[in-house]
Design an enzyme around this catalytic site. Sequence first.
Site, mmCIF file in Angstrom:
data_model
loop_
_atom_site.group_PDB
_atom_site.id
_atom_site.type_symbol
_atom_site.label_atom_id
_atom_site.label_comp_id
_atom_site.label_asym_id
_atom_site.label_seq_id
_atom_site.Cartn_x
_atom_site.Cartn_y
_atom_site.Cartn_z
ATOM 1 C CB ALA A 63 11.689 -0.766 0.324
ATOM 2 C CG ASP A 64 13.027 -4.144 4.968
ATOM 3 O OD1 ASP A 64 14.224 -3.884 5.177
ATOM 4 O OD2 ASP A 64 12.106 -3.693 5.668
ATOM 5 C CE LYS A 79 9.144 1.928 4.410
ATOM 6 N NZ LYS A 79 10.568 1.880 4.727
ATOM 7 N N GLY A 80 9.808 -2.256 7.314
ATOM 8 C CA GLY A 80 9.707 -2.500 8.749
ATOM 9 C C GLY A 80 10.880 -3.259 9.322
ATOM 10 N N GLY A 81 11.907 -3.474 8.474
ATOM 11 C CA GLY A 81 13.122 -4.116 8.979
ATOM 12 C C GLY A 81 13.723 -3.328 10.132
ATOM 13 N N GLY A 82 13.469 -2.028 10.143
ATOM 14 C CA GLY A 82 13.965 -1.184 11.236
ATOM 15 C C GLY A 82 12.882 -0.883 12.252
ATOM 16 C CD GLU A 128 9.948 3.199 7.777
ATOM 17 O OE1 GLU A 128 11.170 3.383 7.823
ATOM 18 O OE2 GLU A 128 9.450 2.080 7.605
ATOM 19 C CE LYS A 162 17.475 -3.774 1.338
ATOM 20 N NZ LYS A 162 17.213 -2.448 1.802
HETATM 21 C C1 5RP Z 1 12.623 0.630 8.508
HETATM 22 C C2 5RP Z 1 12.487 0.301 7.065
HETATM 23 C C3 5RP Z 1 13.677 0.528 6.203
HETATM 24 O O1 5RP Z 1 13.350 1.440 5.213
HETATM 25 C C4 5RP Z 1 14.074 -0.766 5.571
HETATM 26 O O2 5RP Z 1 14.307 -1.703 6.607
HETATM 27 C C5 5RP Z 1 15.321 -0.621 4.699
HETATM 28 O O3 5RP Z 1 16.424 -0.393 5.512
HETATM 29 P P1 5RP Z 1 17.886 -0.232 4.948
HETATM 30 O O4 5RP Z 1 17.897 0.999 4.106
HETATM 31 O O5 5RP Z 1 18.738 -0.118 6.192
HETATM 32 O O6 5RP Z 1 18.235 -1.472 4.148
HETATM 33 O O7 5RP Z 1 11.463 -0.114 6.580
HETATM 34 O O8 5RP Z 1 11.469 0.288 9.208
#
Ligand code: 5RP
Length: 225
Positions: free
Chosen positions: A86-87, A97-100, A106, A124
Amino acid sequence: MDQNQLKQQAAEAAVKFIEDGMVIGLGTGSTVFYLVDALGRRVRDEHLQITGVATSSRTAKQASALGIKMIDLNDAPELDLTIDGADEVDRNFQGIKGGGAAHLLEKIVALNSKRNIWIVDASKLVAHLGAFPLPLEVIPFGVEHLYQRLAARDLKPKFRLDESGQRLLTHNKNYVIDLQLQQIDDPHALADWLDHQTGIVEHGLFLDLVNQVVVGREDGVEILD
Ligand code: 5RP
């Protein structure tokens, strides 16, 4: 310890929640990378029968290479457990969420899972959501009008770009708009409004979905439930 070591610590604690015979949802991101790695070792060493459903091609590729049997969500029963990163997470387990850029898949996987666990490093955990930009996956058709609507509501939209400066395309060939909100006072009200905007496929507010949060801290792992 650096942030990656804290993520690894959380992932290695959470992998212990996975039991032989389970069908598992696997999230996306750098913390999940450590989880999949640890799960691969358990599958190899303990001969576990685990079936996985991935939320991105990155996770699917890593898990398959480690001998974890991967199936499509359409071919899976209700998942026993999904573990994801999670972000941002607040004290009520509401999160962003959604940083990736994988939050659409998800969220679909999380909603089809009996239990959801998030794995995070302590950075976080937040008092209020919103310092992390809130991702929206949006349909390209007519997106300039949607963008103007978001801007008119002072939601501070910004298109996410890829490394070559083009608008980033998601798995489903949509764009991502990040809302630079700084603080979200009422996550449920915002989620409700976003849910009603045609053209937004999914937003990154994950509300009332998570059962446990496993946190990697300097002084060890904390399990919140
Ligand atoms: C991807 C996400 C990831 O779970 C979120 O960005 C956390 O990433 P990381 O574990 O690299 O810190 O939501 O869409």
